[in-house]
Design a protein around this motif. Sequence first.
Motif, PDB file in Angstrom:
ATOM      1  N   MET A  73     -31.195  35.975 -38.501  1.00 34.12           N
ATOM      2  CA  MET A  73     -30.494  36.192 -39.776  1.00 34.12           C
ATOM      3  C   MET A  73     -30.647  37.614 -40.249  1.00 34.12           C
ATOM      4  SD  MET A  73     -28.619  34.473 -41.415  1.00 34.12           S
ATOM      5  CE  MET A  73     -27.842  34.221 -42.949  1.00 34.12           C
ATOM      6  N   ASP A  74     -31.863  38.110 -40.165  1.00 30.72           N
ATOM      7  CA  ASP A  74     -32.092  39.510 -40.545  1.00 30.72           C
ATOM      8  C   ASP A  74     -31.228  40.429 -39.717  1.00 30.72           C
ATOM      9  OD1 ASP A  74     -35.596  39.695 -41.444  1.00 30.72           O
ATOM     10  OD2 ASP A  74     -33.979  38.366 -42.037  1.00 30.72           O
ATOM     11  N   VAL A  75     -31.182  40.116 -38.390  1.00 29.53           N
ATOM     12  CA  VAL A  75     -30.447  40.999 -37.490  1.00 29.53           C
ATOM     13  C   VAL A  75     -28.972  41.003 -37.833  1.00 29.53           C
ATOM     14  CG1 VAL A  75     -29.889  41.430 -35.094  1.00 29.53           C
ATOM     15  CG2 VAL A  75     -32.115  40.564 -35.686  1.00 29.53           C
ATOM     16  N   LEU A 109     -33.145  44.117 -48.002  1.00 30.13           N
ATOM     17  CA  LEU A 109     -33.760  43.624 -46.770  1.00 30.13           C
ATOM     18  C   LEU A 109     -35.134  44.245 -46.552  1.00 30.13           C
ATOM     19  CD1 LEU A 109     -30.864  43.506 -44.196  1.00 30.13           C
ATOM     20  CD2 LEU A 109     -32.186  41.627 -45.047  1.00 30.13           C
ATOM     21  N   LEU A 110     -35.303  45.489 -47.060  1.00 28.64           N
ATOM     22  CA  LEU A 110     -36.593  46.154 -46.884  1.00 28.64           C
ATOM     23  C   LEU A 110     -37.571  45.800 -47.984  1.00 28.64           C
ATOM     24  CD1 LEU A 110     -35.452  49.699 -45.846  1.00 28.64           C
ATOM     25  CD2 LEU A 110     -36.910  48.222 -44.547  1.00 28.64           C
ATOM     26  N   GLY A 111     -37.201  44.856 -48.847  1.00 27.81           N
ATOM     27  CA  GLY A 111     -38.133  44.412 -49.866  1.00 27.81           C
ATOM     28  C   GLY A 111     -38.154  45.255 -51.114  1.00 27.81           C
ATOM     29  N   LYS A 168     -43.693  48.997 -37.793  1.00 28.10           N
ATOM     30  CA  LYS A 168     -43.651  47.550 -37.979  1.00 28.10           C
ATOM     31  C   LYS A 168     -42.234  47.066 -37.782  1.00 28.10           C
ATOM     32  CE  LYS A 168     -46.687  47.591 -41.954  1.00 28.10           C
ATOM     33  NZ  LYS A 168     -46.673  47.219 -43.370  1.00 28.10           N
ATOM     34  N   ALA A 169     -42.106  45.778 -37.537  1.00 25.34           N
ATOM     35  CA  ALA A 169     -40.770  45.188 -37.510  1.00 25.34           C
ATOM     36  C   ALA A 169     -40.408  44.775 -38.927  1.00 25.34           C
ATOM     37  CB  ALA A 169     -40.744  43.980 -36.596  1.00 25.34           C
ATOM     38  N   VAL A 170     -39.138  44.920 -39.271  1.00 24.74           N
ATOM     39  CA  VAL A 170     -38.743  44.652 -40.646  1.00 24.74           C
ATOM     40  C   VAL A 170     -38.318  43.202 -40.784  1.00 24.74           C
ATOM     41  CG1 VAL A 170     -37.067  45.205 -42.391  1.00 24.74           C
ATOM     42  CG2 VAL A 170     -37.977  46.991 -40.959  1.00 24.74           C
ATOM     43  N   LYS A 171     -39.051  42.476 -41.581  1.00 25.45           N
ATOM     44  CA  LYS A 171     -38.686  41.083 -41.807  1.00 25.45           C
ATOM     45  C   LYS A 171     -38.455  40.901 -43.295  1.00 25.45           C
ATOM     46  CE  LYS A 171     -39.722  36.483 -40.438  1.00 25.45           C
ATOM     47  NZ  LYS A 171     -38.271  36.307 -40.496  1.00 25.45           N
ATOM     48  N   ALA A 182     -41.275  40.355 -46.109  1.00 22.65           N
ATOM     49  CA  ALA A 182     -42.621  40.735 -45.698  1.00 22.65           C
ATOM     50  C   ALA A 182     -43.258  41.688 -46.689  1.00 22.65           C
ATOM     51  CB  ALA A 182     -42.580  41.363 -44.313  1.00 22.65           C
ATOM     52  N   PHE A 183     -42.437  42.462 -47.382  1.00 18.15           N
ATOM     53  CA  PHE A 183     -42.987  43.430 -48.323  1.00 18.15           C
ATOM     54  C   PHE A 183     -42.669  42.947 -49.723  1.00 18.15           C
ATOM     55  CE2 PHE A 183     -44.757  47.075 -49.897  1.00 18.15           C
ATOM     56  CZ  PHE A 183     -43.887  47.841 -50.644  1.00 18.15           C
ATOM     57  N   PHE A 231     -32.962  32.825 -33.850  1.00 19.08           N
ATOM     58  CA  PHE A 231     -32.100  33.122 -34.992  1.00 19.08           C
ATOM     59  C   PHE A 231     -32.903  33.339 -36.257  1.00 19.08           C
ATOM     60  CE2 PHE A 231     -27.959  33.177 -36.742  1.00 19.08           C
ATOM     61  CZ  PHE A 231     -28.044  32.613 -37.993  1.00 19.08           C
ATOM     62  N   VAL A 257     -35.757  43.121 -37.155  1.00 12.05           N
ATOM     63  CA  VAL A 257     -35.129  44.406 -36.869  1.00 12.05           C
ATOM     64  C   VAL A 257     -36.232  45.445 -36.755  1.00 12.05           C
ATOM     65  CG1 VAL A 257     -33.505  46.085 -37.729  1.00 12.05           C
ATOM     66  CG2 VAL A 257     -33.176  43.680 -38.245  1.00 12.05           C
ATOM     67  N   TYR A 313     -41.801  50.742 -46.767  1.00  9.52           N
ATOM     68  CA  TYR A 313     -42.071  49.473 -46.098  1.00  9.52           C
ATOM     69  C   TYR A 313     -43.139  49.649 -45.025  1.00  9.52           C
ATOM     70  CZ  TYR A 313     -41.243  45.199 -43.527  1.00  9.52           C
ATOM     71  OH  TYR A 313     -41.398  44.010 -42.911  1.00  9.52           O
ATOM     72  N   GLN A 314     -43.059  50.775 -44.291  1.00 10.65           N
ATOM     73  CA  GLN A 314     -43.974  50.976 -43.169  1.00 10.65           C
ATOM     74  C   GLN A 314     -45.408  51.066 -43.651  1.00 10.65           C
ATOM     75  OE1 GLN A 314     -44.134  51.216 -39.973  1.00 10.65           O
ATOM     76  NE2 GLN A 314     -45.969  52.445 -39.641  1.00 10.65           N
TER      77      GLN A 314
END
Lengths: 166, 112, 395
Positions: free
Chosen positions: A1-3, A46-48, A116-119, A122-123, B9, B14, B63-64
């Motif tokens: 979904m994120d993708v 998406l990046l919080g 990090k991977a962006v979910k 998460a933030f 899914f 990303v 974020y990082q």
Amino acid sequence: MDVILFTFFALVAIVGAVNLVLQKHPISSALSLVAVMVALSVLFLLLGAEFIAAAQLVVYAGAIMVLFVFVIMLLNAGAERESRKGGFAQFLGLPLTAILLVFASYVITQSMSNAKAVKFGAFSGGGPREVGWELFTRYLLPFEVTSILILIAIAGAVVLARKEID
Amino acid sequence: MSQLLPPEFFTATVPLNAYLILSAILFAIGAFGFMFRKNIITIYMCIELMLNAVNLSFVTFSYQFGKVDGQIYSFFVMVVAAAEAAVGLAIILTIFRNRGTLQIDEIDTLKN
Amino acid sequence: MDFILLSILKTAIAAPVLLGTLAYLVWIERKVLAHVQLRMGPSRVGPHGLLQPIADAIKLLTKEDFIPSYVNHVYYWLAPWLALMFAVTAMSVIPIGPIVEIFGVKTNMGQADISIGLLLILGLTGMGVYGIALAGWSSNNKYSLLGGLRSSAQMISYELPMAIAIASPLLIVNSLNLREIVNGQAGYVFGIIPNWNAVGGLQIFSFIIYLICAFAETNRIPFDLPEAENELVSGYNTEYSSMKFAAFFMAEYANIITACSVATTLFLGGWHPIIPNELGGQFIPTLICFFFAGVLFYHALNPARPSDRLSMGVIGAIILGIGLMFQVPVVKDLAQPLFWFASKVGFLIFLFIWVRGTVPRFRYDQLMRFAWLVLFPAALVNLLLTAFVVAAKSN
């Protein structure tokens, strides 16, 4: 979904940016820029960064771009005309931009190899409470200075745009 | 219905570099437009596009590192862009009133 | 995935209800406006003109969609849908009831529960300016351009006092989440006076300032110069016909519903009853429905015209049924908050229509002067005083 969300809105942003550069009439460019900003607002979500996403919509897309659209409509200057060519330099533009891009991407991927991977979700530190806290404690001085900056900008804009009464 | 879709899914993520590369692409497109367009307002909008690309990269770095500082910088960039847009558009209005054109090719002398 | 399915289901329920409400809002406006002006409104199409919105919809849909040749086609087509899209999307974050549990699924009565809900509404109403500005510009017509620019300037001028008036109750509630703002107004002072933000204290001024700005944002009288028929040849929607005109019409009413819903959520306590449930508040919906049913049955028994006997009787029976439904235990928790929310929003919409019939319109320079020289300082002073009160109370 994120993708899926990321790919879709990244594509909207890139198509909007390319459209901005390629359109002849400034109003089409302005509306493409609005589309880019809305897509970026979703990417911030998406990046919080919830507050920055909302601020992007309210400030950038809802006020600054409205100002642009206003000025374009008021001036009614029409589409851009073809002008004197830039000589040899116009052929260097696109390749040099592409080189800039490749170089920047290379530097990014090399230096951020532990990224990090962006979910989504998460933030959680991007809400109004956290942003407000930092803004009023650590960054209080820049905050007050920007308020003076806005005052100067208001005074400047009013003086500059005034009609001269001879 | 959750069984109809593969588990990737829901768990696919990303990579952060994708956001940074998107920011670089937008910045490069903005820089290209800034150098090659002839209408002042379009040039100004390419500047705003570059500022937005930088905002995206600030938020990505926030974020990082897990801190909110990048978002604060992004907020200040927005405020400065707003002030700059107001004054810049007032200047553009004045130029249009005095020179009658918005093509920068034709606004190339300091005297009228 | 369940979240997506639930959202689609909620949208599928909410969208027809919202569109139907928009259509019947036109009927309510015409009838109320007519009675304010001592005449009857639509009364021929169906009993008491109830089928008038359907007749209007059919008329608008079947009219010739005349597109002048000199318009900019892309933006001419895009503008009404932009206006409608932003107006209707803003409704999706407003909570209309508490968190309920239907068939074992715990969900909130509202499309989305976002932690920055209020900022999103501000952003979406700000983006609504684009629809009008584009409509004015793409029509390639002096009157439309002037109307569009005036309307956009009016909307962005009044956004500022509106945002500051919204910020004042936020200082008290400390959250941007609309659900928490409503929950913060839940209690009762002295057991009987509701703890709404507009009751008691400085926030009544915020409420008044917000309402005035809402009149200006939605282009309603007294601020409707940009679209007045006798001033600017109908302003920005001069060149529009048929479906696109209907879209602008719907966008304006959707903006009214959104503005009234936000005012209800922020200042009038959302879905909380006016008298506490323990003291009899739970019977008020039923009592009001019985009262209206009684009035309708009286008019059915002494009809003013022969068809009244049937129509008033049927509507009276329907309202009686709804009144009884408010007491059924399972449905009660769903229906009663909905009733309170709908009645508060309805009262504010009635206020909008009442003002339309009563007040003359401002001239454009009076309008702008009012925004910048009266409302904006008033909103700022209100925010400052609220901040002082909050700071003093917390020490």
